[in-house]
Design a protein around this motif. Structure first.
Motif, PDB file in Angstrom:
ATOM      1  N   GLY A  61       0.751  -1.323  -0.096  1.00 30.66           N
ATOM      2  CA  GLY A  61      -0.103   0.040   0.065  1.00 30.66           C
ATOM      3  C   GLY A  61       0.883   1.161  -0.058  1.00 30.66           C
ATOM      4  O   GLY A  61       0.279   2.399   0.000  1.00 30.66           O
ATOM      5  N   LYS A  62       2.365   1.270  -0.170  1.00 24.61           N
ATOM      6  CA  LYS A  62       3.010   2.435  -0.117  1.00 24.61           C
ATOM      7  C   LYS A  62       3.039   2.893  -1.503  1.00 24.61           C
ATOM      8  O   LYS A  62       3.173   2.201  -2.549  1.00 24.61           O
ATOM      9  N   ILE A  63       2.970   4.126  -1.563  1.00 31.36           N
ATOM     10  CA  ILE A  63       3.149   4.783  -2.852  1.00 31.36           C
ATOM     11  C   ILE A  63       4.533   4.885  -3.444  1.00 31.36           C
ATOM     12  O   ILE A  63       5.377   5.343  -2.871  1.00 31.36           O
ATOM     13  N   VAL A  64       4.781   4.203  -4.518  1.00 29.48           N
ATOM     14  CA  VAL A  64       6.004   4.115  -5.170  1.00 29.48           C
ATOM     15  C   VAL A  64       5.854   4.376  -6.797  1.00 29.48           C
ATOM     16  O   VAL A  64       4.917   3.960  -7.537  1.00 29.48           O
ATOM     17  N   PHE A  65       6.915   5.275  -7.183  1.00 36.44           N
ATOM     18  CA  PHE A  65       6.870   5.773  -8.415  1.00 36.44           C
ATOM     19  C   PHE A  65       8.384   4.911  -9.054  1.00 36.44           C
ATOM     20  O   PHE A  65       9.313   5.250  -8.145  1.00 36.44           O
ATOM     21  N   THR A  66       8.307   4.591 -10.055  1.00 34.27           N
ATOM     22  CA  THR A  66       9.650   4.388 -10.995  1.00 34.27           C
ATOM     23  C   THR A  66      10.169   5.344 -11.217  1.00 34.27           C
ATOM     24  O   THR A  66       9.730   6.687 -11.394  1.00 34.27           O
ATOM     25  N   ALA A 119      12.878   8.301  -6.732  1.00 31.57           N
ATOM     26  CA  ALA A 119      12.370   6.950  -6.713  1.00 31.57           C
ATOM     27  C   ALA A 119      12.822   5.862  -5.467  1.00 31.57           C
ATOM     28  O   ALA A 119      12.231   5.288  -4.818  1.00 31.57           O
ATOM     29  N   HIS A 120      14.157   6.305  -4.994  1.00 27.95           N
ATOM     30  CA  HIS A 120      14.848   5.412  -3.866  1.00 27.95           C
ATOM     31  C   HIS A 120      14.055   5.943  -2.580  1.00 27.95           C
ATOM     32  O   HIS A 120      13.831   5.349  -1.709  1.00 27.95           O
ATOM     33  N   LYS A 121      13.703   7.321  -2.416  1.00 29.12           N
ATOM     34  CA  LYS A 121      13.166   7.771  -1.370  1.00 29.12           C
ATOM     35  C   LYS A 121      11.746   7.240  -1.275  1.00 29.12           C
ATOM     36  O   LYS A 121      11.189   7.265  -0.011  1.00 29.12           O
ATOM     37  N   PHE A 122      10.946   7.126  -2.343  1.00 24.53           N
ATOM     38  CA  PHE A 122       9.650   6.577  -2.122  1.00 24.53           C
ATOM     39  C   PHE A 122       9.772   5.139  -1.417  1.00 24.53           C
ATOM     40  O   PHE A 122       8.858   4.848  -0.952  1.00 24.53           O
ATOM     41  N   TYR A 130       4.982   8.071   1.408  1.00 23.96           N
ATOM     42  CA  TYR A 130       4.700   9.728   1.359  1.00 23.96           C
ATOM     43  C   TYR A 130       3.130   9.652   0.656  1.00 23.96           C
ATOM     44  O   TYR A 130       2.927   8.556  -0.048  1.00 23.96           O
ATOM     45  N   GLY A 131       2.904  10.542   0.790  1.00 17.74           N
ATOM     46  CA  GLY A 131       1.296  10.861   0.199  1.00 17.74           C
ATOM     47  C   GLY A 131       0.776  12.450   0.453  1.00 17.74           C
ATOM     48  O   GLY A 131       1.607  13.193   0.639  1.00 17.74           O
ATOM     49  N   GLU A 132      -0.458  12.767   0.557  1.00 19.59           N
ATOM     50  CA  GLU A 132      -1.180  13.871   0.503  1.00 19.59           C
ATOM     51  C   GLU A 132      -0.562  14.538   1.901  1.00 19.59           C
ATOM     52  O   GLU A 132      -0.247  15.851   2.013  1.00 19.59           O
ATOM     53  N   GLU A 133      -0.342  13.836   2.908  1.00 22.57           N
ATOM     54  CA  GLU A 133       0.075  14.330   4.357  1.00 22.57           C
ATOM     55  C   GLU A 133       1.453  14.579   4.393  1.00 22.57           C
ATOM     56  O   GLU A 133       1.976  15.327   5.292  1.00 22.57           O
TER      57      GLU A 133
END
Length: 641
Positions: free
Chosen positions: A5-10, A56-59, A64-67
């Motif tokens: 459920g964690k937000i992750v971007f490549t 990307a590594h930080k995600f 991370y998200g809206e808050e």
């Protein structure tokens, strides 16, 4: 989003959406360097834009998200040489940018860690606009990070960060080596403290010896110029001490931050030397009349000041893109002509003379054969061009002039105007001022034309000496709206020919019946009016008048927060409004100079910031509105008949 459920971007997704031009990093670094150089601190500044891989590594590491968003898209590191400059640097940054939060290294009495200070700040609005809009959809905040550290810690901090913070496994089961590293850190911290103590003690010894210049150098520890202490100042300090005075002691007792504050308050960078330091402290702290006379005679703040010319830029040949810096389409009604009966012909002749006289004054030195009386004229000399078509019978005048920028390579400035008497016997003036230059391919967003905002001298002359009407009369003085004026003002809101925005400032009354404008802070209505009156109308009004006006204008005037408030009625029908909180929380990045590659930049807050923001909004509307496109002389050299 991953399985947990964690937000992750490549990194590919991030690279496609997050685009930060180099100018964002460069401008932040330059703004900070300019501020620190202005007060003479010893420092070094480094900066970076976070890479797609790093983001990307930080995600992957954190949620991370809206808050909670990534706040260090751009990072700046400031290394200072003296430990007490860390807090000074923090104060400077807080007075330069909008601070979001600060964090410091957490250290217990038994543990030593790098002494660093991290601050998160809002990106200046003009720099945020440079970054791709998709960036803000990637849970990245419109902020940047500033780290402040001393040079001692900076020397090994990167190694400690990679080999202990990121390499915890190295130290597992080897606590003795970790303690050994802690002892080194403790030594470095002691060195930081000892350096300041050393120079303070040295400064005190120099004070005792009466070596005033050396005392100042040691005590304040700033980058000083080579100027020697004025002999008359040295003599005065010696005499003052012999007579039991304590002026030299006051100089020594003055904190470094007190001096830095005075340096930062100067509107331009001044030479920093022993003379200017004493002059600044005397102006702000001591107020000694003899010193004041000495420094005034010496013109101390200009003594040794160096002027730097911006380097000219050179371009390959590319098509020129036009940018408007002022435009207007307005009726000239002659309300400022007092000496004779006003007719359309008289208004036309005087306006034409104003335009032609401006052309002669500006270009006559280049074109020696230019007649002094208003007439048709055409001439070219290399990058200089003048065309005036004047037809008194048809009651029409067209003008186009252009010249190269003497400082910025590749930039051409132009001014165009059309003056005519219409079939309705009204005199209309159309003006377009601007510049053209090659499109900057390395920039995502072009410079705002508003930062060059400038109306030509002939427009000023016509407005000031002949008089124009744009929906309503123009006035350069503060106007208080009266009840009998409400109806005509509401009509002007709907006037399709009006090109002036109308600013209405509604305020409540004080107990003694005066207009309560405390909510505006440093926003001075009279100064604001004098600044914008040639392209905007400004009215102030009491609450009862304001609510009547708003009701007739179709705005809900029954709301408590409707007054006090500032309203802008734009010619296209839109209305903006701002209340006390908008004024209080406003911040604005001012370009103190907008020429050349180097941009002098400053940030103000509150009423002063609100003043600059409203002026900028009025100017931005002017340069972007669809008033008059001019003659489009990209390839033509003469104005068509």
């Amino acid at each position: 989003m991953n399985e947990q459920g964690k937000i992750v971007f490549t990194k590919e997704e991030i690279a496609a959406h997050v685009k930060v031009p180099k100018i964002v990093e460069q401008d932040l670094k330059r703004i900070i360097s300019d501020r620190l150089e202005q007060c003479g601190l010893y420092f070094r500044v480094f900066s970076r834009i976070k890479t797609a891989t790093s983001i990307a590594h930080k995600f992957e590491l954190k949620e991370y998200g809206e808050e909670r968003k990534i706040q260090d898209l751009v990072g700046v590191r400031i290394n200072v040489y003296f430990d007490d400059d860390v807090d000074i640097c923090r104060n400077i940054m807080e007075n330069t940018f909008d601070a979001v939060e600060w964090s410091t290294s957490e250290r217990s009495e038994e543990e030593f860690k790098p002494a660093k200070l991290n601050g998160v700040f809002r990106l200046p609005r003009y720099l945020k606009a440079e970054i791709s809009a998709d960036t803000w959809d990637m849970y990245i905040d419109d902020t940047f990070e500033i780290q402040i550290k001393t040079m001692f810690f900076e020397g090994w901090h990167e190694i400690e960060h990679d080999m202990r913070y990121k390499g915890e496994e190295l130290w597992k089961d080897y606590r003795s080596f970790s303690r050994y590293l802690n002892s080194i850190i403790a030594t470095l911290e002691l060195c930081d403290k000892s350096m300041v103590t050393l120079f303070e003690d040295l400064g005190h010894a120099l004070y005792k010896s009466g070596r005033w210049s050396d005392m100042i150098k040691s005590h304040f520890r700033l980058k000083l110029g080579d100027a020697s202490l004025y002999p008359e100042v040295e003599q005065f300090l010696n005499e003052n001490k012999e007579q039991g005075g304590n002026l030299a002691k006051k100089i020594y007792k003055t904190s470094k931050w007190t001096l830095v504050e005075q340096l930062l308050r100067k509107t331009r960078k001044i030479p920093i030397n022993v003379n200017t330091i004493i002059a600044l402290l005397n102006d702000s702290q001591f107020h000694n009349s003899r010193l004041t006379a000495i420094f005034k005679e010496r013109d101390v703040y200009n003594d040794g000041r160096e002027e730097s010319l911006a380097e000219s830029r050179h371009y390959e040949l590319r098509p020129l893109t036009r940018h408007t810096v002022f435009q207007m389409c307005t009726q000239v009604d002659g309300n400022r002509i007092k000496d004779q009966r006003v007719t359309p012909e008289l208004i036309f002749e005087r306006s034409a003379d104003s335009i032609y006289r401006w052309v002669v004054q500006k270009y006559g030195v280049l074109f020696k054969d230019m007649p002094q009386e208003t007439t048709t004229y055409h001439a070219d000399i290399l990058a200089y061009h003048v065309t005036v078509n004047y037809d008194s019978d048809k009651r029409r005048m067209n003008m186009h002039v252009r010249h190269m920028d003497p400082e910025i390579g590749g930039r051409i400035w132009y001014s165009e105007s059309c003056l005519e008497i219409t079939d309705q016997e009204k005199v209309w003036l159309k003006v377009c001022n601007g510049y053209a230059e090659p499109m900057k391919e390395d920039r995502m967003v072009q410079e705002s034309s508003g930062m060059f905002f400038s109306y030509p001298g002939y427009y000023k002359s016509i407005v000031d000496n002949i008089g124009i009407i744009n929906g309503i009369d123009c006035m350069n003085r503060r106007r208080i709206l009266r009840e009998e004026q409400i109806a005509s003002l509401v009509r002007s809101f709907k006037d399709e020919e009006r090109m002036f925005p109308i600013v209405i400032i509604c305020s409540k009354e004080t107990d003694d019946g005066m207009m309560d404008e405390e909510w505006l802070g440093q926003f001075r209505v009279s100064d604001f009016t004098r600044t914008v009156w040639r392209y905007a109308h400004v009215f102030t009004c009491y609450e009862n008048i304001g609510r009547k006006l708003l009701k007739l204008a179709g705005i809900d005037s029954t709301r408590e927060e409707a007054v006090p408030r500032l309203y802008i009625f734009w010619p296209d029908g839109d209305v903006d409004d701002y209340g006390p909180e908008d004024v209080k929380n406003c911040s604005f990045g001012r370009h103190l100079e907008a020429r050349g590659d180097a941009r002098t930049y400053d940030i103000v807050r509150g009423g002063q910031a609100f003043y600059h923001r409203v002026v900028a909004d009025l100017r931005d509307w002017n340069v972007s509105a669809n008033m008059w496109e001019g003659f489009k002389l990209e390839i033509m050299t003469e104005i068509p008949k």
